[in-house]
Design a protein around this motif. Structure first.
Motif, PDB file in Angstrom:
ATOM      1  N   ARG A   1       2.130   1.642  -3.456  1.00  0.00           N
ATOM      2  CA  ARG A   1       1.098   2.298  -4.343  1.00  0.00           C
ATOM      3  C   ARG A   1       0.811   3.598  -4.100  1.00  0.00           C
ATOM      4  O   ARG A   1       0.856   4.352  -5.220  1.00  0.00           O
ATOM      5  CB  ARG A   1       0.029   1.386  -4.250  1.00  0.00           C
ATOM      6  N   GLU A   2       0.878   4.185  -2.989  1.00  0.00           N
ATOM      7  CA  GLU A   2       0.674   5.522  -2.716  1.00  0.00           C
ATOM      8  C   GLU A   2       1.927   6.400  -2.919  1.00  0.00           C
ATOM      9  O   GLU A   2       1.787   7.570  -3.563  1.00  0.00           O
ATOM     10  CB  GLU A   2       0.440   5.673  -1.139  1.00  0.00           C
TER      11      GLU A   2
ATOM     12  N   ASP B   1       0.749  -1.226   0.009  1.00  0.00           N
ATOM     13  CA  ASP B   1       0.050  -0.052   0.103  1.00  0.00           C
ATOM     14  C   ASP B   1       0.896   1.294  -0.037  1.00  0.00           C
ATOM     15  O   ASP B   1       0.334   2.033  -0.780  1.00  0.00           O
ATOM     16  CB  ASP B   1      -0.749  -0.062   1.215  1.00  0.00           C
TER      17      ASP B   1
ATOM     18  N   GLU C   1       1.845   6.801  -6.954  1.00  0.00           N
ATOM     19  CA  GLU C   1       0.705   7.875  -7.262  1.00  0.00           C
ATOM     20  C   GLU C   1       1.479   9.310  -6.888  1.00  0.00           C
ATOM     21  O   GLU C   1       1.117  10.287  -7.742  1.00  0.00           O
ATOM     22  CB  GLU C   1      -0.451   7.551  -6.475  1.00  0.00           C
TER      23      GLU C   1
END
Length: 209
Positions: A24-25, A21, A28
């Motif tokens: 992924r952040e 997670d 982004e």
């Protein structure tokens, strides 16, 4: 049609995170930064964001016209390394050298390998380039191969090879060729420490505005 300028300077920011997670952040955030700010920076050519197979490593490759252009945007990239969940951050900055172009040059890669090598001394760099050039005859015609671009640090002690393939099948076929293992043994003689090898996928490819 105007030809895009060739990069004179390349950066690789390799960041490891504590969880998928967090990776992924972070990816982004890098994409947002590249799409909204970096692409408008003077001398910026392109930004490519990758996520490693371990789902915890994020690599940002930046292509720049020259080193001076990169320095103006470097501070913002460093700020991203201080995000919660980021455990380590390494930056390579250096000059690209002529590489190999395969039959799928121009295709967005489905498979990427970023290999960082630590050379024994500056004299090892031309020897390594000679090995890579001699292996080019068969690699240039390998099914699904896109490109392999070598980069060298200013002190000629850190070498990063950015290799790309169209898909997983072409990458696996490449690695299964016995000439790969033979070449790795020769390269190892030029190294001061084991290579760092990251397999990853491209999640964004952003060009200059």
């Amino acid at each position: 049609m105007t030809r895009a300028p060739e990069p004179g300077f390349t950066t690789f920011d390799t960041l490891t995170t504590q969880s998928p997670d967090a990776a992924r952040e972070l990816a982004e955030a890098l994409i947002t930064e590249a799409a909204t700010r970096l692409r408008h920076s003077p001398g910026f050519l392109s930004s490519r964001v990758h996520v490693g197979d371990d789902r915890r490593t994020v690599i940002h490759r930046g292509l720049w016209r020259d080193a001076a252009d990169h320095h103006a945007a470097a501070d913002r990239l460093k700020e991203l390394a201080d995000r919660p969940g980021v455990q380590t951050a390494k930056t390579f900055a250096g000059t690209p050298a002529p590489g190999l172009h395969g039959p799928r040059t121009g295709v967005l890669p489905g498979r990427v390998a970023v290999a960082t090598r630590h050379l024994r001394d500056p004299e090892s760099y031309p020897a390594l380039m000679d090995l890579l050039n001699r292996s080019g005859d068969w690699k240039r015609h390998h099914r699904g191969f896109i490109t392999a671009t070598p980069h060298i640090s200013p002190d000629q002690l850190t070498f990063v090879n950015y290799a790309t393939w169209e898909d997983e099948d072409s990458y696996r076929a490449w690695m299964a060729d016995p000439r790969i293992s033979e070449g790795q043994e020769e390269i190892a003689r030029l190294e001061a420490a084991p290579a760092e090898y990251v397999l990853c996928a491209v999640v964004a490819d952003i060009r200059a505005a």
